[in-house]
Enzyme design. Sequence first.
Site, PDB file in Angstrom:
ATOM      1  CE  LYS A 125      -3.114 -37.517  19.500  1.00 19.66           C
ATOM      2  NZ  LYS A 125      -4.251 -36.462  20.135  1.00 19.66           N
ATOM      3  NE  ARG A 188      -6.690 -39.835  16.209  1.00 22.69           N
ATOM      4  CZ  ARG A 188      -5.982 -38.523  16.410  1.00 22.69           C
ATOM      5  NH1 ARG A 188      -6.586 -37.755  17.368  1.00 22.69           N
ATOM      6  NH2 ARG A 188      -5.340 -38.230  15.404  1.00 22.69           N
ATOM      7  CG  ASP A 267      -2.932 -28.371  12.753  1.00 23.16           C
ATOM      8  OD1 ASP A 267      -2.721 -27.309  12.856  1.00 23.16           O
ATOM      9  OD2 ASP A 267      -2.455 -29.196  13.462  1.00 23.16           O
TER      10      ASP A 267
END
Length: 507
Positions: A125, A188, A267
């Site tokens: 990320k 992650r 989302d």
Amino acid sequence: MLADTGLTRPETAPEVPSPPAWSQRIAALGNRFYTELPPSPAPAPHWVARSEACAQTLGWAADWWQQPGALEVVSGNALWPGMRPLASVYSGHQFGVWAGQLGDGRALSLGETMTPQGLWDVQLKGAGLTPYSRMGDGRAVLRSSIREFLCSEAMHALGIPTTRALCITGSHLGVRREEMETAAIVTRVAPSFLRFGHFEHFAHIANDDQHAALRELADFMIQHHAPECLAAENPNLALLEKVARQTAELMAAWQSVGFCHGVMNTDNMSMLGLTLDYGPFGFLDAFDPGHVCNHSDNQGRYAYARQPNVAFWNLHALAQAMLPLLNDLNDGSEAAIAALEPYKTVFPEALMRRMRAKLGLATELDADRALVDDLLRLMAAARADFTITFRRLSRFDADDEASRRAVRDLFLDRDAFDAWALRYQDRLAQERSVPAERHARMLATNPAVVLRNHLAEQAIRQARDGDFSEVERLLKVLASPYDEPAVAADAAFPPDWAQHLEVSCSS
């Protein structure tokens, strides 16, 4: 250009003992579902923090990060053999409004690796621009990366379903938000990052071919993440009901520890019932059911008390997206709504189960709901600290004046608390509760430490000066949230300056 590390191309990065192999199952669905592209290199990367607990979950060696090329891989500068980075496309409702196409705007899946729990997806990320970045830069900043890293691991330690965080790396690369900040990348992991928004995306593209893609997505989800649904008369309805039940359990877990998500857009809702995307979030200090943790949430849509209803709203959006999969039913809409009905019972039952545990109740009585509700009303009126109130109640004993006063002093209306305490005492007597046993259960249920905003902020301020020791220390404290911390301030009331902290969608 890659940073000067000797890894001239991702394909030539040296192989390491763990992880041994990589796959990318979603790639079999075709490029309607994703865009394949390499991560953007981060210049001169450095380690910020690593989670040994997460590495253990993956089945990785404790020294995985010392293997050749590890820093470069998790900083987007290289790939291990077999990795196939891609960004997935999805859509969604943001703050209740249809936002259209979204997608992994700054996240890249490097691939899936086999763990003791099965295949898990590993993502970067903050790895740079993707076709779904819209007006963003594809980067994440150190501030938000530390918050996501710490909270992911803190939630896991609390026993709450969540994506996990393996590590953070940083770079001197400048990133502009409200001010110039430095870039960071969080690695992650989760069994899957599939969201409600993935289904919404293909449902809202109105042509038969894309509905075929929707069916492929549902089949993929069921095959790999909900195989028990295959035995149902209608596997897609079974999937919808499964997601509703998991989401209900997740909401009960959030509410029971005073966790506020802040951006409960569709989302950001996991198809696996995981806490997903730690943007603006917060744990309640003073108990306020109307607390809004996201400074950007001007309408208070995602206030603490509204989270369960918002989750149900989001489930309806998912059900709407799955309607094209139910054409074989006489009334697909009615069937979809029926599949969501369990949420209405699972959530309150799960929450009451957790609240009984927080009060040390080993049996169930109908009057327990009123006992819990009245306590929460008293806490709201007094703005009593959520975590500290339940922690002190864990040592409450009607025959011990000191333990009784420790709780009583949290409330403005002492007489009202005394009246509630008498009811609580009677309730405990009804089940012949043994104080020592009850205290042990409650201390293992009511955390001493949660990731309060001021604790994260202190770690962030030191990290900005290049000192990551507080991030590492806090990670260790949060790994044992039910133990009394060595540093009393970790479990104390927040300082006055913490009242002025704000978190927003800027990250």
